[in-house]
Structures are given as structure tokens and as C-alpha cells.
Design a protein around this motif. Sequence first.
Motif: not given
Length: 216
Positions: A49-57, A114-123
Amino acid sequence: MAFNRGNKGKQGSAARTIAKVAAVGIIAGAPLGLAVGTANAAPGMDWDALAQCEASGNWGANTGNGYYGGLQFTQQTWNAFGGQGNPANASREQQIAVAERVLAGQGPQAWPACSAKLGAGQVAKRTAPAPQQRKAPVQQKQQQQRQAAPVQQAPVVVLDASKSNPNGNYEIKAGDTLSKIADANKVAGGYQAIVEKNKGFLTNPDLIFPGHKILI
């Protein structure tokens, strides 16, 4: 990472703040890890998911903006956390392995937007699946079965030793055999005749003892 970009290649304000804090920590003589203060980071990250956010996967992303791979490493950060070569040329698993170390050292703020967008720590973290434990090969199983099987012992045959004949007229000497005795004394019928004459005493013709007497 403090040197990674956020979403769409732009450093967020959190990234700039972390960089400033790190610089202050170095000037004051404080360790960088303590200055950043992210050792107790979130327990996991959804790397896909982070790669999708950072570099479109795109795990091989290399657009010339100084950020590489699916997780948009800078070359400096990639090298600092054990990466080899260019991040864009590394496999997904290799990028995740380095990212795990970055996450442990800097926390999800290394990817601020992106980590804020994904809610890192809860994913939940999704990494390459662990290899399944190999089953014991058939040969090993067969060997274990052979070891477990009881071993049958051959029956022990106990042969009675020959005894001295009190009526004997020849005393057995060391190195004697019944054949030698028969030949030396010209016994008619050979050693078989000696055995016949000493029934009950020569119970084992192959096992005679010096000092015993036999009838020849």
C-alpha cells in the motif's frame, strides 16, 4: 525516512521538521536515533500500500528526481540502512528488508505523507510470505523406521567342549589337531576313527585342549 519524499515526490512538513531535529541533535552531541525519537515505531507497515502511494506501485521507479524504487529511497538512506546498488534495481523483497530497518530506526515518519494517509501502525504489515517448513524426506523417514524396528538376534548355539578320556593313551599337546594326531600315529581310519573311539568325550572334535587324554 527523514530523507525520503512524501506522496508525489514532495517532502512534507513533518519530513523537514525531522531533518531539522536531527541536525540540532548532531550539533548538541545527542545521538541521531534519540533526536529523531522513533525507535518505538509502529509495529508494522503495509508495504504494498505504501509503494502504491509513493510510486504508484512501481517497485522499479526511477524518474530522475533523486528517489528510487517502490518506497522512494534516497541513495543516501538506502546505503545507510544496508542497501546495495541502486534501490530501483533491487527486488521488492530487498526493498522491504531495507525498509524494515528504516522503519525500526526512524518510524513511519520516514514516509510522512503516505504513512499518515495510510494510518501506519494500524495497518497490518504484509511482507514476503515465510517459506514453509520442509517436510522430512522419504529417505529420512525410512531410516527412522529402520532404526525403530527391533533387531532380531541370531540364536546363540553353545557347543560342549571335549572332555578328557580317563582311559586314553595319548595326551593332547599344544598345537595338536585330531588329524595331526591320526597322521603322526598312523591311526587306521584317520581322525574319524579317533572320534569314534572317544564317543562321549570328543563331543566337539574341533575344540580339544592340551593335557586331555584320548584313546587312539
